[in-house]
Write an enzyme that holds these catalytic residues in place. Structure first.
Site, PDB file in Angstrom:
ATOM      1  N   SER A 190       6.802  -7.304   0.123  1.00 45.83           N
ATOM      2  CA  SER A 190       6.252  -6.592   1.275  1.00 45.83           C
ATOM      3  C   SER A 190       4.803  -6.213   1.025  1.00 45.83           C
ATOM      4  O   SER A 190       4.296  -6.319  -0.087  1.00 45.83           O
ATOM      5  CB  SER A 190       7.056  -5.316   1.521  1.00 45.83           C
ATOM      6  OG  SER A 190       6.755  -4.382   0.491  1.00 45.83           O
ATOM      7  N   LYS A 191       4.174  -5.760   2.096  1.00 44.38           N
ATOM      8  CA  LYS A 191       2.781  -5.342   2.005  1.00 44.38           C
ATOM      9  C   LYS A 191       2.650  -4.171   1.018  1.00 44.38           C
ATOM     10  O   LYS A 191       1.668  -4.045   0.308  1.00 44.38           O
ATOM     11  CB  LYS A 191       2.310  -4.930   3.404  1.00 44.38           C
ATOM     12  CG  LYS A 191       0.819  -4.821   3.511  1.00 44.38           C
ATOM     13  CD  LYS A 191       0.357  -4.600   4.932  1.00 44.38           C
ATOM     14  CE  LYS A 191      -1.048  -4.042   4.903  1.00 44.38           C
ATOM     15  NZ  LYS A 191      -1.351  -3.102   5.946  1.00 44.38           N
ATOM     16  N   ARG A 192       3.676  -3.345   1.008  1.00 42.29           N
ATOM     17  CA  ARG A 192       3.651  -2.191   0.091  1.00 42.29           C
ATOM     18  C   ARG A 192       3.627  -2.618  -1.364  1.00 42.29           C
ATOM     19  O   ARG A 192       2.960  -2.016  -2.199  1.00 42.29           O
ATOM     20  CB  ARG A 192       4.845  -1.267   0.363  1.00 42.29           C
ATOM     21  CG  ARG A 192       4.539  -0.329   1.489  1.00 42.29           C
ATOM     22  CD  ARG A 192       5.355   0.947   1.505  1.00 42.29           C
ATOM     23  NE  ARG A 192       5.756   1.476   0.217  1.00 42.29           N
ATOM     24  CZ  ARG A 192       6.953   2.015   0.001  1.00 42.29           C
ATOM     25  NH1 ARG A 192       7.834   2.045   0.971  1.00 42.29           N
ATOM     26  NH2 ARG A 192       7.253   2.506  -1.173  1.00 42.29           N
ATOM     27  N   GLU A 221       0.176  -3.682  -2.222  1.00 34.65           N
ATOM     28  CA  GLU A 221      -0.700  -2.515  -2.397  1.00 34.65           C
ATOM     29  C   GLU A 221      -0.434  -1.838  -3.738  1.00 34.65           C
ATOM     30  O   GLU A 221      -1.345  -1.492  -4.481  1.00 34.65           O
ATOM     31  CB  GLU A 221      -0.488  -1.528  -1.253  1.00 34.65           C
ATOM     32  CG  GLU A 221      -1.310  -1.885  -0.033  1.00 34.65           C
ATOM     33  CD  GLU A 221      -0.797  -1.249   1.251  1.00 34.65           C
ATOM     34  OE1 GLU A 221      -1.258  -1.663   2.309  1.00 34.65           O
ATOM     35  OE2 GLU A 221       0.099  -0.351   1.167  1.00 34.65           O
TER      36      GLU A 221
END
Ligand code: GLU
Length: 515
Positions: free
Chosen positions: A265-267, A270
Site C-alpha cells: 500500500s501507499k502507507r 511512505e
C-alpha cells in the site's frame, strides 16, 4: 491461421498509476511484442464520480517514459477507436438493452433507501453478505417483479433505473486462467451486478466485455483483484453470444508488502521511504506531492527490468535483461501464482547495474548538470574522471554529486571517529610534509603521488594505515571512499595542499595531539 495476439492495458483515470499497474502494462506489452501482436491502451473512464483530473495525462507520460509504446490508444487512434470509454457510451447501451430483451438482464428501479432496507432485512435474517441476487431480486422493484405496464410507464416517465445482469441460480461457471488454472464458481454466490448505471454510463463490467470483444482482444492480462468478477465476465461474454471469441484470462499475482504480510500500500511506501508511483504526483485537490521513481533517479530500463521479474521468472539465473531480451524470454506460463514481495533494494540493485553499464560520458553529463545547478564549473575531463571513480559506488545519478561533492568543495566537517582514533602529532607532521613534497611533482599522477607518500612513511617509519585515513579525512571529510591517490590526482596539487593546511589548522590543536 491463428488469430493475431491482441492485448490491452485498460487503466481508469481515478488516480495516478500505481507501480502494480505499471507492471500490468509492461506484461501486456511484452506479451504483445513477443507474438508480434497489438498492444492497446484503453482509458476506462465510465466512473465519473471517481475521475481525478490529470491522471490520464499521467498514465501516458508514464508509459512514454518507460518506453511502453501502444499500437492503438486515445492519442494516436486506431481502427477500433475511440479508445476512451466515455466516448463509446451509446454502444454499451445497445448491448445492455439487447440483454434485457433476451431476458438476460433487467431494469431495476430501487432507490438507495430501498436497497439499504433490503440489506438490513437480510442481515436481520442472518445473511452475512446481503446481495441483490437470484433470491432477493424477487422482493425488489424491477422489471422481473413489476407488471409490464408499470415498467413501461416508469421508463416513459424518465424515472431513474439501472440495468442488472440476471445471474443464473443453479449453475457452475468455469474459466481457465492461464496463471491459476481452472477457476470454478457457483453462480448462486454471485450477485446481479449493475451493467448500466442511472446516468446511462455502463459499469466497468459491461464496458470492458463489450470493448474486449469489439477490439478483438485475445488475452486479458490484469491484476488479481479482478479474479473474483472474472466468472461474471465469462457469463457476460456467453450472454452476448461471444463465447467462441472470448479472450483468455491471465490474472497477475499481487504485489505484497516488503515483509510479505498483505497487499502493498501507499502507507508501506511512505513508511519505508520508497516511491510507489512511477512519476511524481501532485494531488490536484490537496496539493500533496508524492515522489516518483523517475524523480528519485531510477532509469526507465532498470525499473522495467525490475518489474518484469516481479511475478515472472525467466527460468534461468540471468537477471539483467534488455527490453529485447525481455520480449524474447517472456511467457505467461512462467508467471507465478503466489504474491510477490516488493523489495526496493532489488530495484536499487537494478538501477546500479544500469548505471554501471552506461558509458562514462553519459553519466558525466548528469554530474555536469548537477554542478551547473550548484554554480560549480568543471571541465568535461574532470567530470569524466570523477564518474569513473564514483560509478561503482553510485546507485542513482544524483549520487555522483551527493556522494562526490568533495571533489569540488572542501569538506567542512570531518569524520569524528577517524579524527579521534587516527589523528596525532606525528601523523600531522607526515601529512604536512606530504603537502609540501607533492608541490615539486612534475607529473601529478596517482602513482607518483603514492611514491612520495610511501617514502615519507618509510622514513618515519610509520604504517600506511596510520596515515592514509588522515589524509582522506582531511581531503574528503569521510572515512571511506574510492582510491585516495586518484582522488588526490583529481583534486590537484594546490587544492590538496590547501585542504591539508586547513585540516592541520582545524584539527591540529592540543586536543587531538596524543603524543
Ligand atoms: N479499468 C480496470 C482497472 O483500472 C481494468 C481492469 C481490466 O484490465 O480488465 O483496473
Amino acid at each position: 491461421m491463428s488469430k493475431q495476439v491482441s492485448v490491452r492495458f485498460a487503466p481508469s483515470p481515478t488516480g495516478p498509476l500505481h507501480i502494480g499497474g505499471v507492471r500490468t502494462a509492461l506484461y501486456n506489452y511484452l506479451f504483445a511484442k513477443k507474438h508480434q501482436g497489438r498492444f492497446i491502451v484503453r482509458i476506462e473512464d465510465t466512473d465519473q464520480a471517481r475521475f481525478i483530473p490529470g491522471t490520464e495525462e499521467y498514465i501516458f507520460n508514464t508509459l512514454q517514459w518507460l518506453g511502453i509504446e501502444a499500437d492503438e490508444d486515445p492519442l494516436q487512434g486506431g481502427p477500433f477507436g475511440p479508445y476512451r470509454q466515455s466516448e463509446r457510451k451509446e454502444q454499451y447501451k445497445e448491448y445492455a438493452l439487447r440483454l434485457v430483451e433476451e431476458g438476460k438482464a433487467y431494469y431495476a428501479f430501487d432507490t438507495p433507501e430501498e436497497l439499504e432496507a433490503m440489506r438490513k432485512r437480510l442481515k436481520a435474517t442472518r445473511v452475512v453478505t446481503p446481495q441483490y441476487n437470484a433470491i432477493s431480486r424477487g422482493m425488489m422493484k424491477n422489471s422481473l417483479t413489476l407488471p409490464r405496464e408499470e415498467v413501461e410507464a416508469r421508463l416513459r416517465s424518465g424515472a431513474p433505473y439501472v440495468i442488472r445482469i440476471k445471474m443464473p441460480h443453479k449453475e457452475e461457471i468455469r474459466l481457465y486462467d492461464l496463471v491459476r488454472g481452472w477457476v470454478k464458481v457457483a453462480a448462486a454466490t454471485l450477485d446481479d451486478k449493475v451493467l448500466m448505471k442511472s446516468d446511462g454510463m455502463p459499469t466497468y463490467h459491461l464496458a470492458h466485455v463489450v470493448d474486449d470483444h469489439l477490439m478483438k482482444i485475445t488475452h486479458v492480462i490484469r491484476g488479481e483483484e479482478w479474479l473474483p468478477s472474472a466468472p461474471m465476465h465469462v457469463l457476460l461474454h456467453r450472454y452476448l453470444g461471444w463465447e467462441e471469441t472470448m479472450p483468455q484470462f491471465a490474472h497477475l499475482p499481487l504485489l505484497l508488502k516488503p515483509d510479505g504480510k498483505g497487499k502493498l500500500s501507499k502507507r508501506d511506501a511512505e513508511k519505508h521511504g520508497f516511491p510507489l508511483f512511477p512519476l511524481t504526483w501532485k494531488d490536484p485537490h490537496t496539493g500533496e506531492i508524492t515522489p516518483g521513481f523517475r524523480e528519485e533517479g531510477y532509469f526507465p530500463e532498470a525499473l522495467c527490468n525490475f518489474l518484469a521479474l516481479l511475478g515472472w521468472s525467466p527460468g534461468r539465473a540471468q537477471e539483467v535483461f534488455s527490453k529485447e531480451e525481455l520480449i524474447n524470454a517472456f511467457s505467461i506460463e512462467r508467471i507465478g501464482k503466489a504474491g510477490v514481495k516488493f523489495d526496493i533494494h532489488k530495484a536499487q540493485w537494478f538501477n546500479q547495474q544500469y548505471l554501471k553499464a552506461k558509458p562514462d560520458h553519459a553519466i558525466a553529463q548528469y554530474l555536469v548538470d548537477a554542478l551547473k545547478e550548484n554554480n560549480i564549473t568543471c571541465t568535461q575531463e574532470s567530470a569524466l574522471q570523477v564518474c569513473r571513480l564514483m560509478k561503482e559506488r553510485a546507485v542513482f545519478p544524483q549520487d555522483l554529486w551527493q556522494k562526490g561533492r568533495y571533489f569540488f568543495i572542501a569538506p567542512e566537517v570531518y569524520d569524528e571517529k577517524v579524527v579521534q582514533t587516527k589523528w596525532n602529532k606525528e601523523v600531522g607532521e607526515v601529512i604536512q610534509a606530504f603537502a609540501e613534497a607533492i608541490q615539486v611533482l612534475g607529473d601529478f599522477q596517482a602513482d607518483q603521488i603514492k611514491a612520495v607518500l610511501m617514502e615519507l612513511i618509510k622514513a618515519k617509519p610509520m604504517k600506511i594505515g596510520q596515515v592514509m585515513p588522515v589524509i582522506r579525512v582531511a581531503l574528503t571529510g569521510l572515512s571511506t571512499g574510492p582510491d585516495l591517490m586518484q582522488i588526490i590526482e583529481i583534486i590537484g596539487k594546490e587544492e590538496t595542499s590547501r585542504r591539508i593546511q586547513i585540516a592541520l589548522e582545524k584539527l591540529g590543536t592540543q586536543e587531538y595531539l596524543s603524543s
